[in-house]
Design a protein around this motif. Structure first.
Motif, mmCIF file in Angstrom:
data_model
loop_
_atom_site.group_PDB
_atom_site.id
_atom_site.type_symbol
_atom_site.label_atom_id
_atom_site.label_comp_id
_atom_site.label_asym_id
_atom_site.label_seq_id
_atom_site.Cartn_x
_atom_site.Cartn_y
_atom_site.Cartn_z
ATOM 1 N N ILE A 37 38.355 35.741 38.850
ATOM 2 C CA ILE A 37 39.396 35.942 37.829
ATOM 3 C C ILE A 37 40.031 37.317 37.998
ATOM 4 C CG2 ILE A 37 39.816 36.250 35.352
ATOM 5 C CD1 ILE A 37 37.660 34.160 34.837
ATOM 6 N N LEU A 38 39.178 38.319 38.192
ATOM 7 C CA LEU A 38 39.684 39.685 38.352
ATOM 8 C C LEU A 38 40.651 39.787 39.527
ATOM 9 C CD1 LEU A 38 36.710 42.129 37.696
ATOM 10 C CD2 LEU A 38 38.911 41.994 36.520
ATOM 11 N N VAL A 39 40.216 39.244 40.660
ATOM 12 C CA VAL A 39 41.050 39.359 41.852
ATOM 13 C C VAL A 39 42.357 38.607 41.663
ATOM 14 C CG1 VAL A 39 41.226 38.790 44.281
ATOM 15 C CG2 VAL A 39 39.118 39.726 43.374
ATOM 16 N N PHE A 40 42.275 37.433 41.082
ATOM 17 C CA PHE A 40 43.486 36.646 40.855
ATOM 18 C C PHE A 40 44.462 37.424 39.981
ATOM 19 C CE2 PHE A 40 46.105 33.073 39.627
ATOM 20 C CZ PHE A 40 46.061 32.283 40.751
ATOM 21 N N GLY A 41 43.932 37.980 38.880
ATOM 22 C CA GLY A 41 44.782 38.728 37.957
ATOM 23 C C GLY A 41 45.368 39.963 38.613
ATOM 24 N N LEU A 42 44.525 40.697 39.336
ATOM 25 C CA LEU A 42 44.992 41.943 39.962
ATOM 26 C C LEU A 42 46.098 41.665 40.972
ATOM 27 C CD1 LEU A 42 41.676 43.924 40.452
ATOM 28 C CD2 LEU A 42 43.596 44.506 38.969
ATOM 29 N N GLN A 43 45.929 40.578 41.704
ATOM 30 C CA GLN A 43 46.943 40.253 42.713
ATOM 31 C C GLN A 43 48.286 39.987 42.066
ATOM 32 O OE1 GLN A 43 46.250 37.906 46.357
ATOM 33 N NE2 GLN A 43 44.668 37.056 45.073
ATOM 34 N N LYS A 44 48.236 39.312 40.923
ATOM 35 C CA LYS A 44 49.504 38.986 40.272
ATOM 36 C C LYS A 44 50.153 40.227 39.676
ATOM 37 C CE LYS A 44 49.137 34.628 41.043
ATOM 38 N NZ LYS A 44 50.075 33.751 41.700
ATOM 39 N N LEU A 45 49.345 41.268 39.442
ATOM 40 C CA LEU A 45 49.906 42.516 38.922
ATOM 41 C C LEU A 45 50.684 43.261 40.011
ATOM 42 C CD1 LEU A 45 47.161 44.117 36.669
ATOM 43 C CD2 LEU A 45 49.341 43.137 35.990
ATOM 44 N N LEU A 46 50.341 42.996 41.257
ATOM 45 C CA LEU A 46 51.040 43.672 42.348
ATOM 46 C C LEU A 46 52.512 43.280 42.335
ATOM 47 C CD1 LEU A 46 48.767 43.220 45.483
ATOM 48 C CD2 LEU A 46 49.378 45.351 44.391
ATOM 49 N N PRO A 47 53.393 44.269 42.518
ATOM 50 C CA PRO A 47 54.791 43.874 42.646
ATOM 51 C C PRO A 47 54.980 43.151 43.983
ATOM 52 C CG PRO A 47 54.544 46.216 43.045
ATOM 53 C CD PRO A 47 53.195 45.709 42.646
ATOM 54 N N GLY A 48 56.079 42.462 44.139
ATOM 55 C CA GLY A 48 56.338 41.775 45.412
ATOM 56 C C GLY A 48 56.192 40.284 45.250
ATOM 57 N N ASP A 49 57.014 39.573 45.966
ATOM 58 C CA ASP A 49 57.082 38.131 45.848
ATOM 59 C C ASP A 49 56.586 37.508 47.153
ATOM 60 O OD1 ASP A 49 57.848 35.528 45.873
ATOM 61 O OD2 ASP A 49 59.914 35.876 45.212
ATOM 62 N N PRO A 50 55.517 36.698 47.079
ATOM 63 C CA PRO A 50 54.956 36.162 48.331
ATOM 64 C C PRO A 50 55.978 35.368 49.141
ATOM 65 C CG PRO A 50 54.061 35.016 46.416
ATOM 66 C CD PRO A 50 54.804 36.201 45.905
#
Lengths: 315, 505
Positions: A21-34
């Motif tokens: 959950i942490l990693v998923f959330g943190l990744q989405k906090l990163l700016p940038g669009d995959p």
């Protein structure tokens, strides 16, 4: 013993869940669009929209997470956005490489670090202790990437003894496999050896000054038996914990070392995945690394009992 | 008697020696900067992928070292007078690696695949194609929705690569796992992030020109390590070396270097109308942008950052390109002129935010620019961003000035139209000028290069005055190989063409 192992695995499951959950959330906090990162120079709006749809990037985050979790429970870690390969395949490809690198590095680290630590402790404040400390400090302070490039220049370019970089599977060509892994695992191993040496030394010093060691010596036991049979067995516990943690860290990937020696392991895969916002790959790898850490901890606990009979009743 | 080492030790030693030797005869080992993505010309995006395709997949047309379009699978071609249809005559002696014959039907299949495969990334490149019909067993006629003079250049890249219809039909979107084309080499194996192996195709139509039996592509991201592998004999040829490697290459008598100016550019995008962040003096007043541009010493940038390998530039096309407008040569640095322009705009000192990729070379370059423009009155705040973040910020208009590279295209349209036309697909500056739109749209429709160039010249004249994009340099492709390799010719598109390349060791 079996009950102990099962219990530990059950405790591990919530940990893995929280990590994911942490990693998923943190990744989405990163700016940038995959999808934008993926498209690179070719930003065709229609393709971008289709990819967003395909990877559910328009859904709310919790929906995306639940979808991912659901797939994981079915044994599907998802697809890499970048290479269109299943994440499971990517991990299966890289894991043996990383494990081999980690194991060989650990062997270097332990073969150098532990004897050096014991030696330094038994010859405290002598010139041997001093040399061991200097070597350990240099091992810690020399950056891996620098040592790596210097080794390549010396061993490969000037002497021509070993291939400069690359990787070969151990099962395809064991000799070349060991050749290509020798320098990177030495580079990683020396840095870890330093840490191991320092910890072994201080643990040994603590034990060597205790009463039962004095008693053992007073009984007239030979020095070697006192140091290895009595002192080291007791000093080894923190060293085991440390080794397990270091090994877990190695599984996480030695990014710079892998990059320099062009080893197709976890490190490069992780960094590329993070930079390209390849969420599924990052998730899969983190899950794998977290599981690796938990396994190493478990092994450390079991090894405690092997070295120290007093702990066996707790299992 | 002395004990001899056991036979096992001796054998191991022998193996160590044997496997430690450089590549075997007639195998060319090429170091790439990146691991290619999926190996399907219709789906792929990466530069490294295109290098591999150059060996495996022939295209309808190819490029000469002077960026002229020359025959490959098509022997000749003709646009209709109004550039709304294109007739291509095809070679009749070509087979795909799986034995499928190459003919008009195969071309139709391929163009339709590029246009209809859901995973295709070639759709926008072929957007002008209406229908493709066989007007003979070895002739196709392509009808266009609108005149498109740039289509032929698209056929010199991935959109023109021909895959075997039989293989593609069977594999669908998974063709990349076992690519089947008609090029000089057949795909053998690929290990992700490790190697791609191809072997000579015996039935290649131009087999006499292929002097190598086997090529191994090895992705080695670090350029210093790529060079070390070349020096130690692990590689025969290394592509895309860094400018900082040049002294080491020159110091090694065994190595030959090739430096060729690429088709792309390195530039500063000025946010002139992409959202609220464009409402700054530098976004709204062209004199401020002109002052910024004047304060930069482009020749010094090339010397300091690129060891002199990059060409200073001020247009979308490099100065050695036939499309370059020679009426506007790269200007010398002019700090006084820059100050005067700023004063005219009523500005004494101006703070400007500049974002750039966080790579060492980009960071160094922008620090030098920061120092240069400071003397004219700009206080530049640098912001280093990693790739995905910068891209997102730039396309969302969340920037004042953004440093970007474009890899370039063979046709001039590809390096200019989509960036500066009002509805351009990659127009991140928000620039919109009806006159420029008209010129660039009209240039697309002209088959006559001289007439086209007139229109690009006019557009360049406007753009160099209004400066939505400040072009700085055109980077070079730096390739090096060892003494055993002969016949290598560098191309401005950075591809490694293997015709007549030999490898002695």
């Amino acid at each position: 013993m079996l009950r102990f192992v099962l219990k530990r695995i059950l405790i591990a499951l919530p940990t893995l869940l929280i990590v994911s959950i942490l990693v998923f959330g943190l990744q989405k906090l990163l700016p940038g669009d995959p999808v934008l990162a993926l498209a690179g120079e070719e930003r065709d709006p229609e393709t971008l929209a289709r990819l967003r749809e395909l990877y559910r990037l328009n859904d709310p985050i919790w929906m995306q997470y639940l979808h991912w979790l659901g797939d994981v429970l079915k044994g599907d870690l998802g697809m890499s956005l970048r290479t269109n390969q299943p994440v499971l395949v990517l991990i299966a490809e890289k894991l043996p490489v990383t494990l081999q690198l980690a194991t060989m590095s650990m062997i270097f680290a332990m073969v150098i670090g532990i004897p050096a630590g014991i030696l330094a402790a038994t010859r405290k404040n002598s010139w041997i202790d001093w040399i061991c400390n200097v070597v350990a400090l240099s091992g810690l302070s020399i950056p891996n990437f620098w040592l790596g490039i210097m080794l390549i220049l010396l061993v490969s370019v000037n002497l021509g003894w070993l291939p400069a970089s690359g990787y070969e599977s151990f099962f395809v060509d064991p000799v070349r496999s060991l050749q290509t892994m020798l320098m990177p695992s030495f580079v990683l191993g020396t840095a870890l050896a330093a840490t191991l040496m320092r910890h072994t030394r201080s643990a040994m010093l603590g034990v060597l000054s205790s009463d039962y060691i004095r008693t053992a010596r007073a009984k007239g036991l030979p020095g070697r038996v006192v140091v290895l049979g009595h002192a080291f067995r007791n000093a080894v516990l923190p060293v085991i914990t440390l080794s397990a943690l270091l090994f877990g860290e190695l599984i996480g990937g030695a990014v710079l070392t892998e990059q320099i020696f062009t080893i197709p392991g976890f490190g490069k895969l992780t960094v590329d995945a993070v930079f390209n916002r390849d969420y599924a790959v990052v998730q899969g790898i983190v899950l794998c690394i977290a599981a690796g850490f938990l396994v190493m901890n478990l092994i450390a606990d079991i090894l405690y009992a092997v070295f120290n009979p007093r702990l066996r009743t707790e299992l | 008697m002395k004990r001899f080492p056991s036979s096992r030790v001796a054998l191991t030693a022998l193996l160590l020696v044997a496997t430690g030797l450089p590549a075997m005869a007639n195998e060319l080992r090429i170091g790439l900067q990146d691991d290619p993505d999926v190996l399907d010309p219709d789906q792929s995006r990466t530069f490294a992928g295109r290098i591999v395709y150059t060996a495996v997949c022939d295209k309808l047309v190819d490029l000469s070292p002077d960026v002229e379009i020359i025959p490959q699978l098509a022997t000749d071609w003709e646009y209709s007078d109004d550039a709304t249809s294109l007739v291509l005559n095809l070679r009749d002696d070509v087979v795909f690696h799986d034995g499928t014959p190459f003919n008009a039907e195969a071309v139709i299949y391929n163009i339709n695949r590029s246009l209809t495969l859901p995973e295709s990334r070639r759709k926008s490149e072929l957007a002008s194609v209406d229908t493709v019909t066989a007007t003979g067993p070895y002739q196709v006629t392509i009808a266009l929705k609108s005149p498109d003079a740039s289509l032929l250049a698209q056929f010199a890249d991935r959109a023109g690569m021909m895959v075997s219809p039989a293989a593609a039909e069977e594999a669908g979107a998974d063709l990349g796992n076992n690519l089947v084309c008609s090029g000089p080499f057949t795909f053998v194996e690929r290990i992700q992030q490790d190697r791609i192996v191809v072997e000579k195709f015996a039935d290649y139509w131009n087999a006499d020109a292929i002097k190598i039996d086997r090529v191994v592509y090895l992705p080695i991201p670090d350029s210093t390590v790529r060079l070390a592998n070349l020096q130690s004999g692990e590689l025969d040829l290394a592509s895309r070396l860094a400018p900082t490697d040049i002294p080491a290459i020159r110091a090694d008598a065994d190595l030959t270097e090739h430096v060729v100016t690429g088709l792309g550019y390195g530039a500063l995008y000025m946010n002139v109308a992409n959202g609220p962040r464009s409402e700054t003096p530098i976004g709204q007043d062209k004199r401020v942008r002109q002052a910024f541009s004047k304060a930069i010493d482009r020749a010094a940038l090339s010397q300091i950052i690129y060891e002199g390998t990059a060409s200073p530039g001020n247009q979308a096309f490099p100065p050695n390109s036939p499309w370059y407008n020679k009426n506007f040569p790269v200007e010398e640095r002019d700090v006084e002129g820059a100050k005067a322009l700023l004063a005219e705009a009523g500005i004494d000192r101006l703070e400007v935010q500049l974002q750039h990729p966080n790579t060492p070379i980009m960071s160094q370059m922008m620090q030098v620019v920061q120092a240069m423009v400071a003397e004219a009155g700009f206080d530049v705040r640098l912001q280093a961003l990693e790739f995905a973040t910068q891209l997102a910020e730039q396309s969302a208009g969340n920037y004042e000035v953004s440093r970007t590279n474009w890899s370039g295209r063979a046709d001039p349209d590809g390096s200019i139209h989509q960036f500066v036309t009002c509805e351009g697909g990659i127009n991140d500056t928000g620039y919109c000028n009806e006159e420029v739109d008209n010129l660039l749209n009209a240039a697309r429709t002209l088959g006559n290069p001289a007439k086209r160039k007139e229109l690009y010249d006019q557009a360049t004249a406007i753009l160099i005055d209004e400066l939505p994009v400040i072009y700085l340099v055109h980077e070079s492709y730096i390739t090096a190989h060892d003494a055993g390799v002969t016949g290598f010719v560098p191309y401005p598109d950075g591809m490694i063409r293997l015709e007549n390349v030999t490898d002695a060791d």
